[in-house]
Scaffold this motif. Sequence first.
Motif, mmCIF file in Angstrom:
data_model
loop_
_atom_site.group_PDB
_atom_site.id
_atom_site.type_symbol
_atom_site.label_atom_id
_atom_site.label_comp_id
_atom_site.label_asym_id
_atom_site.label_seq_id
_atom_site.Cartn_x
_atom_site.Cartn_y
_atom_site.Cartn_z
ATOM 1 N N ALA A 25 42.595 34.453 36.374
ATOM 2 C CA ALA A 25 42.458 34.577 34.925
ATOM 3 C C ALA A 25 42.072 36.010 34.581
ATOM 4 O O ALA A 25 41.260 36.615 35.262
ATOM 5 N N VAL A 26 42.669 36.562 33.544
ATOM 6 C CA VAL A 26 42.357 37.927 33.136
ATOM 7 C C VAL A 26 41.668 37.898 31.781
ATOM 8 O O VAL A 26 41.728 36.900 31.060
ATOM 9 N N THR A 27 41.004 38.966 31.471
ATOM 10 C CA THR A 27 40.436 39.141 30.140
ATOM 11 C C THR A 27 41.402 39.989 29.343
ATOM 12 O O THR A 27 41.737 41.102 29.734
ATOM 13 N N HIS A 28 41.840 39.448 28.234
ATOM 14 C CA HIS A 28 42.841 40.170 27.447
ATOM 15 C C HIS A 28 42.220 41.356 26.734
ATOM 16 O O HIS A 28 41.055 41.345 26.380
ATOM 17 N N ILE A 29 43.020 42.350 26.570
ATOM 18 C CA ILE A 29 42.576 43.553 25.870
ATOM 19 C C ILE A 29 43.292 43.570 24.529
ATOM 20 O O ILE A 29 44.505 43.389 24.462
ATOM 21 N N ALA A 30 42.485 43.800 23.512
ATOM 22 C CA ALA A 30 43.056 43.755 22.166
ATOM 23 C C ALA A 30 44.026 44.899 21.951
ATOM 24 O O ALA A 30 43.839 45.992 22.467
ATOM 25 N N ASN A 31 45.050 44.626 21.178
ATOM 26 C CA ASN A 31 46.008 45.638 20.737
ATOM 27 C C ASN A 31 46.579 46.453 21.890
ATOM 28 O O ASN A 31 46.728 47.666 21.793
ATOM 29 N N SER A 32 46.836 45.779 22.990
ATOM 30 C CA SER A 32 47.429 46.500 24.118
ATOM 31 C C SER A 32 48.882 46.041 24.239
ATOM 32 O O SER A 32 49.253 45.000 23.714
ATOM 33 N N LEU A 73 50.580 44.602 29.614
ATOM 34 C CA LEU A 73 49.225 44.724 30.147
ATOM 35 C C LEU A 73 48.565 43.357 29.991
ATOM 36 O O LEU A 73 48.201 42.950 28.896
ATOM 37 N N VAL A 85 42.303 42.752 32.009
ATOM 38 C CA VAL A 85 41.521 43.341 33.095
ATOM 39 C C VAL A 85 40.855 42.231 33.894
ATOM 40 O O VAL A 85 40.586 41.149 33.373
ATOM 41 N N ILE A 86 40.625 42.503 35.171
ATOM 42 C CA ILE A 86 39.910 41.546 36.002
ATOM 43 C C ILE A 86 38.705 42.234 36.626
ATOM 44 O O ILE A 86 38.598 43.458 36.633
#
Lengths: 163, 713
Positions: free
Chosen positions: A44-51, A55, A58-59
């Motif tokens: 599972a990744v942490t989404h980055i806003a407005n990317s 992409l 991040v993990i």
Amino acid sequence: MQEEQGSLQQQTGTGVGEYLTFTLGSEEYGMDILKVQEIRGYDAVTHIANSPDFLKGVINLRGVIVPIVDMRIKFKLGRADYNEFTVVIIMNVVGRVVGMVVDSVSDVTTLAPEQIKPAPEFGSALDTKYITGLGTVNDQMLILVDIEQLMSSPEMQLMDVPT
Amino acid sequence: MTQERMESGEIDLNRFNQVFFEECGEHLAEMEQILLSLSDGKPDEEQLNAVFRAAHSIKGGAGIFGFQDMTVVTHIMESLLDRVRNHEIPFTTAMIDLFLEAGDVIAMQLAGHRDGAEVRQEAVDQISSKLRQYTDVKTAVIGTDATETGVTTATDTTSDSQPGCRLFEMEFTPDPDIFKRGVRLEQLFLELEQLGELTINAEISDFPDFGTFDPEMCATCWQFTLKTAASEEDIREIFEFVADEDQLDIRVVSDTQLSDALGDSALTVDLAGIQAPSARMAPLPPSDNVTCISPGRRASDRNETAPGAFGRRSGEADSSIRVGVTKVDQLINQVGELVITQAMLAQAAAGVDPVQYEGLHRGLLQLERNTRDLQQSVMSIRLVPISVVFNRFPRMVRDLAAKLGKQVELKTFGDTTELDKGLIEKISDPLTHLVRNCLDHALELPDVRIATGKEAIGTIMLRASQLGGRIVIDVIDDGAGLNRAKIMGKALERGIAVSDSMTDDEVWQLIFAPGFSTADAITDISGRGVGMDVVLRNVHSMGGRVQIASESGKGTRVTISLPLTLAILEGISVSVGEEKFIFPLSSIVESIQPKPENLKTVNGRQVVHVRGEYITVLPLYGMFNLQTPIIEPDKGILVLVEVEGERAAILVDTLMDELQVVIKSLEENYRKVEGTSGATILGDGKVALILDVAALIDLGKNWSDKDAASLIE
């Protein structure tokens, strides 16, 4: 076989090396093995806003925050499924750690320069400037990627634009 | 080959040199600080000793590392200091300036060696001769040789310089069991020594045979000659708890008898070298005379390793270790990982039956406590009191005030407030600039101050305090205050748009523009206009903020607020859809669950009515393009935030937890993400972004009305 190795050693210099081969959609790619730090499953990744959409986010890689890119989305190769076979190649490029999602990792191959042919224009989904050449292993074509160039390119948007 | 060896040798030396430079800098700073604190009053023994120690250490180090030029000034300085602390020369306030100047010269030489900076030899010679004058005028001994001259010479000069002295001869026959009472004779000797010039003679003619000798019994009779200005009473006082009346005999004798007393010394023992007289005496043949001559209280001649040498109380010695910052940072990082691991364990254990696994839960609780303690201890390694920075201002203010003809008093508060070392280094320049501004621009000349009904002496106040997760540093002066009209005029000149309707705060912000200066003339102190914008930039780079408050004629206050540390943050985690974010606790005012009737729309934008104030609602899901079922403000939570006087209500789904998070860099492997200041790792091992509230509010401003409108629909 021995002869081959001998000739390999003689031709020290450009292009001789080991390549990690991986698949994106139906295409087989190879990258310099020395750039690979490790290979792990997709988590599972942490989404980055407005990317950008490729992409994934991040993990946490043992306390280091690592961005994960999905080249299948970036180059519109096949379907971007995430299952138990989805693999992330963690790479060390230009002093950074970056993860790349691929469909599968197949092998590590040694290629001599004579096995590598220059890439034709429009040879693949990747811009030719990131392709060092086309290799042939067991009658299969391998697209050799200059992963360092690719990851540090502005279109990947992985780095701050120097001001 | 030889070349190579030489090179490697040089590299090694350079490494040690670095240590010397650092230490030397510290000694100089310490010396300066003490000297400045002496300003008017008389120095006490300890202060003089400390200054002496610093000078001596610098001299010693310089000698070892081969910087001979540095030893010259320090040596003369040391000699003079030694005389002062032995009361051979009275301490005068002029000496403070002299020593400060000498300190500057040494610093200059240091810079010469370290950075290859220019060394003005004439300044060195000048200060050397000035220092020598002091030493020469008061004594017969030529300054430079003062410490090298033998005991007798030193003794002579002392007697010449102290005409009011009397010579006492004392005989002290202690109880045989005096040692058993726990009396330490060396302490007694040291006290006597403080009074004046002392010679001690141990009379051991009554020593028992070796066979019957008991090392715990005192069989010695002590004879003292003491040349002192002190009275007999003073001497008796020292013996008060040691000797009975009949054990002590004190006589006043004339000077001629002194030489006899000093006469035939069979064995000279350093006073400081005497540890336990009984043990020392034991192996000696009974017929020998043991004479202990105190070499005239010249500490530099004494055994330097003995406790009490250099007036350093044993145990007071600095017990610190020099460790590289990278090692400390590594430690902090690892502890950070440990905290995360601990949190992960706690989360995993939350699903386990607490009755069945009571031991596990108890262990985990303890682990949590221990890790938290460990984390705090480790973090505190990096924290340094702000006095390190504040201490350099008294000197600067003193010098600048003298130059400008102004009278200034500098007050500092909250010196012990602790701040991350990295920040300490960076805050020094902006603060220096602000204090300089106060002196040059803000504070008026004494006659102007009196004319406006103020005290002639202006005040600059430096105040540090901790306010929640931030350190607040105020630089306050009671000078003229900022001149609104002048600032606006200058701004116009420079083509900055101004209008009369601007609030004071907005006008004050103008001075942060690059190149802005209202000084009429450029001085070497300030006025080039490179100042305030640099201050602002530096402070911003540390995650800090600058605020100005000013009142015409009353003074100005510049407030710098900084995060306590760069590594850890107190925060509240919130969730929006699947994602979690961290709000820095310091920026949160409150969080509310709004009622529908308090939500209004202004110009297509949502605002919330909170206690008579309308605050813009910024939905996090909208700004960050997140999927969440909660898009109505009255269904979620509004987090009211305030940064630099600006407020906003940020809509999130729920509040989760209050927690301490380790700040991780996103830029290390990725790039800066708008609206965030970094990332952290939560207890479940997942990454959460830390919100940068100021950037978020800015983002909200630029957020187009269309976006807002589409969200409301």
